[in-house]
Design a protein around this motif. Structure first.
Motif, short mmCIF file in Angstrom:
data_model
loop_
_atom_site.label_atom_id
_atom_site.label_comp_id
_atom_site.label_asym_id
_atom_site.label_seq_id
_atom_site.Cartn_x
_atom_site.Cartn_y
_atom_site.Cartn_z
N UNK A 372 0.89 -1.31 0.38
CA UNK A 372 0.19 0.32 -0.09
C UNK A 372 0.97 0.96 0.05
N UNK A 373 2.44 0.82 0.69
CA UNK A 373 2.98 1.98 0.24
C UNK A 373 2.80 3.09 1.45
N UNK A 374 1.82 2.88 2.73
CA UNK A 374 1.88 3.40 3.85
C UNK A 374 3.05 4.04 4.51
N UNK A 375 4.34 3.05 4.61
CA UNK A 375 5.12 3.07 4.98
C UNK A 375 6.58 3.74 4.34
N UNK A 376 6.29 4.16 3.21
CA UNK A 376 6.51 5.13 2.57
C UNK A 376 6.12 6.64 2.97
N UNK A 378 5.13 7.10 5.62
CA UNK A 378 5.79 7.94 6.69
C UNK A 378 7.05 7.94 7.24
N UNK A 379 7.65 7.53 6.60
CA UNK A 379 9.16 7.09 6.78
C UNK A 379 10.10 8.87 6.48
N UNK A 380 10.01 9.21 8.08
CA UNK A 380 11.25 10.61 7.94
C UNK A 380 12.45 10.19 7.25
N UNK A 381 13.62 9.01 7.26
CA UNK A 381 14.02 9.37 5.92
C UNK A 381 13.88 9.07 4.77
N UNK A 382 12.64 9.06 4.02
CA UNK A 382 12.34 8.96 2.94
C UNK A 382 12.86 7.17 2.25
N UNK A 383 12.90 6.77 3.27
CA UNK A 383 13.07 5.20 2.51
C UNK A 383 11.98 4.35 2.22
N UNK A 384 12.52 3.41 1.88
CA UNK A 384 10.60 2.58 1.41
C UNK A 384 11.16 1.06 2.16
N UNK A 385 10.38 1.38 3.22
CA UNK A 385 10.09 0.43 3.70
C UNK A 385 9.42 -0.84 3.69
N UNK A 386 8.96 -0.78 2.79
CA UNK A 386 8.57 -1.93 1.71
C UNK A 386 9.05 -2.62 1.71
N UNK A 387 10.37 -2.09 0.66
CA UNK A 387 11.18 -2.61 -0.34
C UNK A 387 11.88 -3.43 0.54
N UNK A 388 12.47 -2.86 1.35
CA UNK A 388 13.57 -3.25 2.52
C UNK A 388 13.08 -3.78 2.93
N UNK A 389 11.42 -4.71 3.47
CA UNK A 389 11.24 -5.23 3.98
C UNK A 389 11.36 -7.01 3.34
N UNK A 413 7.91 4.44 12.82
CA UNK A 413 6.65 5.14 11.68
C UNK A 413 6.29 4.48 11.68
N UNK A 414 6.84 2.87 10.52
CA UNK A 414 6.01 2.84 9.26
C UNK A 414 5.55 1.50 10.33
N UNK A 415 6.22 0.61 11.20
CA UNK A 415 5.46 -0.50 11.76
C UNK A 415 4.18 0.51 12.02
N UNK A 416 4.34 1.45 12.69
CA UNK A 416 2.71 2.09 13.77
C UNK A 416 1.48 2.17 12.27
N UNK A 420 -1.21 -4.17 7.42
CA UNK A 420 -0.73 -5.47 8.07
C UNK A 420 -0.06 -6.23 8.39
N UNK A 421 -0.08 -5.29 9.94
CA UNK A 421 1.14 -5.02 10.81
C UNK A 421 2.10 -5.61 11.06
N UNK A 422 3.07 -5.23 10.14
CA UNK A 422 4.26 -5.82 9.73
C UNK A 422 5.14 -5.08 10.83
N UNK A 423 5.97 -6.41 11.40
CA UNK A 423 7.18 -5.45 12.37
C UNK A 423 8.37 -4.99 11.26
#
Lengths: 550, 191
Positions: A372-376, A378-389, A413-416, A420-423
């Motif tokens: 969904x991209x919600x993590x990207x 909110x990421x304050x460092x403009x990373x792409x948490x879903x890709x990292x995941x 922030x991304x986990x928050x 899908x509640x992914x840690x």
């Protein structure tokens, strides 16, 4: 002073839960039954213990000496007796042990002799060393030794000194209360940092949900006659991250793999400034810190807790509710559940939260990522948490580094926001620690290889040297034999010289023997001489000559 | 006529390209075997000889030549086999020896007689000592190869596993934790 503020991308607004613990002033926690002071409480080298079991220590006495420049000293938090120096459980997600100094308090809380440090007369280097000896470290949570950050960069002029009073994490109010009650000392501490770094501006950032703290700081700045700017920044998690606060106050964005000093900015926490002032003006090393005790308790409050106090005893002061089932150290976003509640309070412990299923309902099971991209967002460092995941999950660590894993500050922030509640942060921590472990293994392998190759080279060299020696000896033998066989012409002179040398040595030895006469044969009486002569005669008769004259 | 011209052009092209290739192979000659270096980078450099070769480099050379299997390095572990398989496009095989936890050698200094045999055996010079003097192991440099164990005449060297500590602790891969459900809940659900 009106000022344009900047914004950082992303961020979240979790419920702050701060009002519960700001109602009461700071209380001094009573001395616990025993203090377990870990030696390794800051980034860098592990301090070496300088006390042993049975020693009597005074409050503020050195117990661990800094090991190297990036390392800070550790002190006894109260007077008493050292029970042991040994491994004890740490406030660490692993729940493993590390060396600690265990002190039984004598109840008198007697200070060692405190010497104020005249920093105006001392050189900057001496001031930095004094801060290191006093164990002053960053109390915002990273516990980096403060003296290591107080050297201005050579390449860039120091433009801004940023003082971090944002305290963005929910539940935590220790910096808020510190600024309300002890603003004068905080401002004086900032003055020391200013003197050492010589910045053009000093900016104190405080989130706008702490108006009382901001007012107290403004009053203290005015009273001290300083020109520090106290700036209220919008409340948005994680505004208290060093890079975020620098961005908001100065508009400067710290690039990946660079430090803020490279841009002429340095950042310190308000509590660090406070402890630096106590160390300079009062000669008091860091032996206690403010800890917010909150969560599932009857009366949340801030306590001044001696370092090394067991967490369960500190939590008991606030009266935990009966359904408390654990202690979270740090806030709910970045903190962790302490595996053992007997773990000690350390310099990094800014908050203890009584955990209960009511306060933190267990997360529903993790579901697949829906991209969904919600993590990207909110990421304050403009990373792409879903890709990292994806990469971390697949253990594709090379790719995680390409996607700038090490810029992640683990703010949570991304986990928050993850539906899908992914840690996610857990995956990133996993990937980081795997990469570090591989780095260590690689370095060890490289070193072993270099040493092995050196040993092989040395063995070869020794073998070659030995072979050379043998070859030389063999060649000598051959040439001598050849000389003997082909008439002794070339060897004659050599042989004659040798014979002469031998002859000369024999002569010398003989002369020496004759010179060394027995010492008891002088000044003998005639009777004695006669007796000797008789004996000699008998010996001659029996054919027993002197061994020298066969 | 035309066909002869075509053949001549093709022949000329072949000669020119052949010369270019020949020149390139001399000019850009790669010293050593890059594959051996890549394989060696994966091996743990313990130099223990458990693979049957006298060191990591000979083993890497043997793998590169296809003379031996990729599963003969116990210190590299299953992960090492996996990485070699990825590099070489070979099939992953189970390790042909037991995978041991990482360990360092420790000399019982009261028993050591100072014979220097272990010093000579250590492939990475991680043992200090001299004849008739006590020996000791530099734990940081020890690769845990166990080569010092057999030469010791008094058996004073033992291997001690390096446990988990705060320095080398790693976050575990997040997995769904399966928690036992208390029997009371089962009973309630059944009712």
């Amino acid at each position: 002073m009106p000022m344009n503020l900047f914004t950082f991308k992303g961020g979240v607004k979790p419920p702050t839960h701060k009002t519960q613990s700001v109602g009461l002033p700071i209380a001094v926690a009573p001395l616990p039954s025993r203090l377990v002071v870990p030696l390794h409480q800051s980034i860098g080298g592990t301090p070496q213990p300088v006390v042993a079991a049975g020693d009597k220590v005074l409050k503020g006495q050195l117990v661990g000496e800094a090991d190297g420049w990036i390392s800070a000293a550790v002190h006894a938090p109260t007077s008493g007796t050292v029970l042991e120096v040994g491994p004890h459980v740490q406030p660490h997600p692993s729940g493993l042990d590390a060396p600690c100094v265990v002190i039984a308090p004598d109840g008198q809380d007697r200070w060692i002799e405190r010497q104020p440090f005249d920093h105006a007369a001392a050189s900057p280097d001496e001031t930095r060393r004094h801060l290191q000896r006093s164990g002053v470290v960053g109390l915002g949570g990273a516990v980096f030794p403060t003296h290591g950050k107080l050297t201005p960069a050579k390449s860039v002029a120091m433009a801004e000194l940023v003082i971090n009073g944002a305290e963005c994490e929910p539940f935590i109010t220790c910096d808020d209360l510190l600024m309300r009650e002890r603003a004068d000392d905080v401002v004086r501490g900032i003055g020391i940092f200013r003197d050492l770094l010589q910045p053009q501006k000093v900016l104190i950032g405080i989130e706008d949900n702490k108006p009382q703290a901001a007012a107290a700081m403004r009053a203290a700045v005015a009273a001290a006659g300083e020109d520090f700017a106290v700036i209220e920044v919008p409340t948005l998690y994680p505004a208290g991250g060093a890079k975020q606060l620098i961005r908001v106050l100065t508009g400067k964005e710290v690039p990946a793999a660079k430090r803020s000093t490279d841009l002429g900015v340095q950042c310190f926490n308000v509590a660090t400034a406070y402890t630096a002032w106590r160390a300079i003006a009062h000669g008091e090393p860091v032996v206690s810190r403010l800890v917010t005790v909150a969560g599932n308790v009857r009366q949340a409050r801030n306590y001044e807790v001696p370092i090394g106090a067991p967490m369960d005893e500190v939590l008991a002061l606030a009266g935990p509710q009966p359904d408390t089932d654990g202690i979270v150290m740090g806030g709910p976003m970045m903190g962790f559940l302490v595996p053992d509640s007997r773990a000690p309070v350390v310099k990094a412990t800014n908050c203890l939260i009584a955990h209960s299923a009511r306060l933190f309902p267990p997360k529903a099971p993790e579901m697949p990522c829906i991209r969904c991209g919600a993590c990207a967002e909110v990421c304050p460092h403009e990373l792409q948490p879903f890709e990292l995941y994806w990469f971390a999950r697949a253990k594709n660590f090379g790719k995680t580094q390409e996607y700038a894993l090490f810029d992640c500050i683990e703010c949570g922030c991304c986990s928050y926001v993850c539906p899908s509640r992914i840690p996610l942060v857990h995956y990133f921590r996993f990937a980081k620690s795997e990469i570090w472990a591989r780095e260590r293994e690689k370095n060890a392998a490289d070193e072993a290889k270099a040493r092995y190759e050196f040993k092989q080279w040395r063995d070869e060299r020794e073998k070659a040297e030995k072979a050379e020696r043998l070859a030389k000896a063999a060649a000598n033998q051959v040439s001598r034999k050849a000389a003997e066989a082909t008439g002794e012409a070339p060897a004659d002179a050599e042989k004659a010289a040798k014979t002469a040398a031998i002859q000369a040595a024999m002569e010398r030895a003989k002369a020496q023997r004759e010179a060394a006469q027995p010492k008891n044969t002088e000044s003998l009486t005639p009777e004695q001489q006669q007796a000797t002569a008789e004996i000699e005669a008998r010996r001659a008769a029996a054919h027993l000559g002197d061994s020298e004259q066969p | 006529m035309e066909i002869l011209l075509a053949i001549a052009i093709m022949a000329l092209g072949a000669v020119v390209l052949g010369a270019a290739l020949g020149f390139a192979s001399v000019k850009f000659k790669v010293e050593g075997d890059p594959l051996v270096d890549k394989i060696e980078a994966i091996l743990p450099q313990t130099q223990c000889g458990q693979c049957g070769y006298p060191g990591c480099k000979p083993y890497a050379e043997a793998i590169a030549k296809g003379e031996c299997d990729i599963n003969r390095c116990p210190p590299g572990g299953t992960e090492g086999v996996q990485r070699l398989a990825d590099l070489l496009g070979r099939e992953v095989k189970p390790l042909d020896a037991e995978e041991k936890p990482k360990a360092v050698a420790v000399i019982d200094e009261n028993t050591c007689i100072g014979c220097t045999l272990c010093i000579q055996a250590c492939p990475v010079d991680a043992i200090v000592g001299a004849a008739k003097q006590m020996h000791t192991i530099i734990a940081q440099q020890c690769t845990g190869c166990e080569l010092c164990l057999p030469p010791c005449p008094v058996e004073c060297i033992s291997m001690q596993p390096i446990g988990e500590n705060i320095e080398n602790w790693k976050w575990k891969h997040p997995i769904l934790a399966i928690k036992p459900v208390p029997p009371a809940v089962h009973a309630k659900e059944a009712a």
